[in-house]
Motif scaffolding. Structure first.
Motif, short mmCIF file in Angstrom:
data_model
loop_
_atom_site.label_atom_id
_atom_site.label_comp_id
_atom_site.label_asym_id
_atom_site.label_seq_id
_atom_site.Cartn_x
_atom_site.Cartn_y
_atom_site.Cartn_z
N GLU A 50 0.84 -1.19 0.00
CA GLU A 50 0.00 0.00 0.00
C GLU A 50 0.89 1.25 0.00
N GLU A 53 -1.32 -11.21 -6.91
CA GLU A 53 -2.54 -10.51 -7.35
C GLU A 53 -2.60 -10.40 -8.87
N THR A 111 -4.99 -16.99 1.04
CA THR A 111 -5.20 -15.55 1.24
C THR A 111 -3.85 -14.88 1.49
N GLN A 135 -2.12 -10.52 2.28
CA GLN A 135 -2.34 -9.08 2.44
C GLN A 135 -1.18 -8.33 1.82
N ARG A 136 -1.49 -7.18 1.23
CA ARG A 136 -0.41 -6.31 0.76
C ARG A 136 0.36 -5.78 1.97
N GLY A 153 -1.13 -3.14 4.38
CA GLY A 153 -2.59 -3.15 4.18
C GLY A 153 -3.28 -4.06 5.19
N GLY A 154 -4.54 -3.79 5.42
CA GLY A 154 -5.30 -4.60 6.37
C GLY A 154 -6.32 -5.49 5.71
N ARG A 155 -6.53 -5.29 4.39
CA ARG A 155 -7.55 -6.07 3.68
C ARG A 155 -7.00 -7.42 3.27
N THR A 156 -7.76 -8.47 3.54
CA THR A 156 -7.36 -9.82 3.16
C THR A 156 -7.82 -10.11 1.73
N LEU A 157 -6.88 -10.49 0.89
CA LEU A 157 -7.16 -10.78 -0.51
C LEU A 157 -7.12 -12.29 -0.74
#
Length: 448
Positions: A213, A229, A260, A262-263, A266-270
């Protein structure tokens, strides 16, 4: 040549209406009043697109669609109905319909749908062509038992989504094997992303893999997507994974187990959806014993092991490889073809090739560039491939005293100078161009 549209409907008024509009727009129009007639017209007339009514007596539209897809799976079919329901739309889509239109028909919508379907078909054909060219470009050349065994392993492994570990010495073609697996997988239209674990500094590897991020660290001036990604839906190739540091190995293992990541920052799990292929020129089992590679990651990656044979174990492929390389070089040089004598080829067959296919390719390119004649012979084969060849001193080119054409003298000197540099660099065009501050194209033009 105008696109041909086949209209299949049991209502004469619908056919006549569409036929008039499409003919005025330059389309060639064919019609059929039922499914059986439509299948015959497809075989004899080869339309580019089909407009197919769902509700017809006898064989209905869905049955006709299924039969069309059996005989011409790439032919776009647009379904038409006056009694549209969600169920029939879903059924038509599952059976391979491109789109779904309801009566009364909007002419504008019909024209947009037809043009979109034709453009989609053209794109599919281009993709199939590019895929075919990619397969040809990356195919493993050879007929030896070792290569045939490799082909069998590739074809068996490609359709699954299981992780693959490709092993082999440097220069054997591990990346080519990975690309071939991707092309024959269930994901050929999706990305094939490579990360060279040996070439990326350790401090940058996490960011390359998982992304970051903006503001995650001092150099992170913008958001960056990582390779996991970018490869979403496709294949991620971890080249030379044996050179990856132990901390990053742990992070990759967690990502593979949880699917899964995360960047960084970052806090969002992808969620991760990639086919993972790894390669190594190292013996990873020995690396595990030495504490340099995680045993659990090794087992996670080594679901399907594929070993790429060394060139010294498939020497019968050398003549075919040499011909292949010479053919490609002739195409790159405006058709200037070169051949190699049987005696010269025998020298190459006697050599052990520690650098494998990559070394052979570089030598052939060097010979193609450096040898003036269109026929490469024993005297042209340098050390260490030719044991009888004595080390050549640097060429000291002299020019005739009676040569009074300065431009010609300059040109001759430049040609010999560039050839000498190429010899010093082992025929590496890019390296010579960089050192001389010019382009590869100029180098090629100067020595021909």
């Amino acid at each position: 040549m105008y696109p041909a549209v086949l209209i299949v409907d049991d209502e004469t008024a619908i056919i006549e209406s569409l036929e008039g509009i499409l003919s005025d727009d330059g389309f060639e129009v064919i019609h059929a009043f039922n499914g059986y007639e439509a299948l015959k017209k497809i075989e004899t007339e080869s339309p580019d697109i089909v407009l197919l009514d769902i509700w017809m007596p006898g064989m209905d539209g869905i049955e006709t669609l299924k039969e069309i897809k059996k005989i011409t799976p790439n032919l776009p079919v647009v379904m038409i109905t006056g009694h549209g329901t969600i169920e029939s739309a879903v059924d038509a889509t599952k059976s391979g319909a491109y789109d779904f239109l309801e009566k009364p028909l909007s002419i504008d919508k019909v024209m947009v749908t037809i043009n979109n379907a034709l453009n989609f078909r053209k794109l599919e054909e281009e993709n199939r062509y590019l895929r075919k060219k990619s397969i040809e470009k990356n195919s493993i050349t050879g007929t030896s038992p070792a290569v045939q065994k490799l082909y069998g392993q590739i074809m068996s492994a490609a359709p699954s989504d299981a992780a693959i570990l490709i092993t082999g010495e440097n220069g054997t073609g591990k990346e080519m094997v990975a690309r071939t697996i991707h092309q024959f997988s269930a994901r050929p239209e999706q990305p094939f992303i490579i990360i060279n674990c040996a070439a990326i500094p350790e401090e940058n590897l996490d960011s390359e893999l998982f992304g970051h991020e903006k503001g995650a660290f001092e150099e992170a001036t913008s958001k960056n997507k990582g390779k996991f990604e970018l490869a979403s839906g496709g294949t991620l190739f971890l080249d030379e994974i044996g050179d990856m540091n132990i901390n990053t190995q742990a992070k990759i293992l967690r990502a593979l187990e949880s699917k899964t990541f995360q960047r960084i920052g970052g806090g969002r799990t992808l969620h991760m959806d990639v086919r993972l292929i790894a390669s190594s020129n190292k013996n990873l089992e020995k690396e595990i014993e030495a504490g340099n590679f995680r045993k659990d990651l090794y087992f996670r990656l080594n679901v399907i092991p594929i070993h790429v044979p060394v060139l010294r174990d498939r020497k019968q492929d050398i003549p075919l490889l040499v011909d292949n390389f010479l053919e490609k070089l002739s195409k790159q040089s405006s058709g200037r073809k070169k051949s190699i004598s049987e005696n010269a080829l025998n020298l190459l067959l006697d050599y052990e090739w520690p650098g494998n296919v990559r070394e052979l390719k570089n030598l052939v390119e060097r010979l193609y560039i450096m040898v003036e004649s269109n026929h490469i012979d024993v005297a042209d084969i340098p050390e260490p491939y030719n044991p009888k060849c004595k080390p050549k001193e640097l060429i000291q080119k002299t020019f005739s005293l009676y040569e009074d054409d300065l431009a010609l003298a300059r040109k001759r000197f430049e040609k010999e100078f560039i050839k000498q540099k190429l010899s010093q660099e082992g025929g590496d065009l890019a390296s010579v161009a960089q050192k001389l501050g010019t382009s590869i194209k100029y180098i090629q033009k100067s020595i021909l």
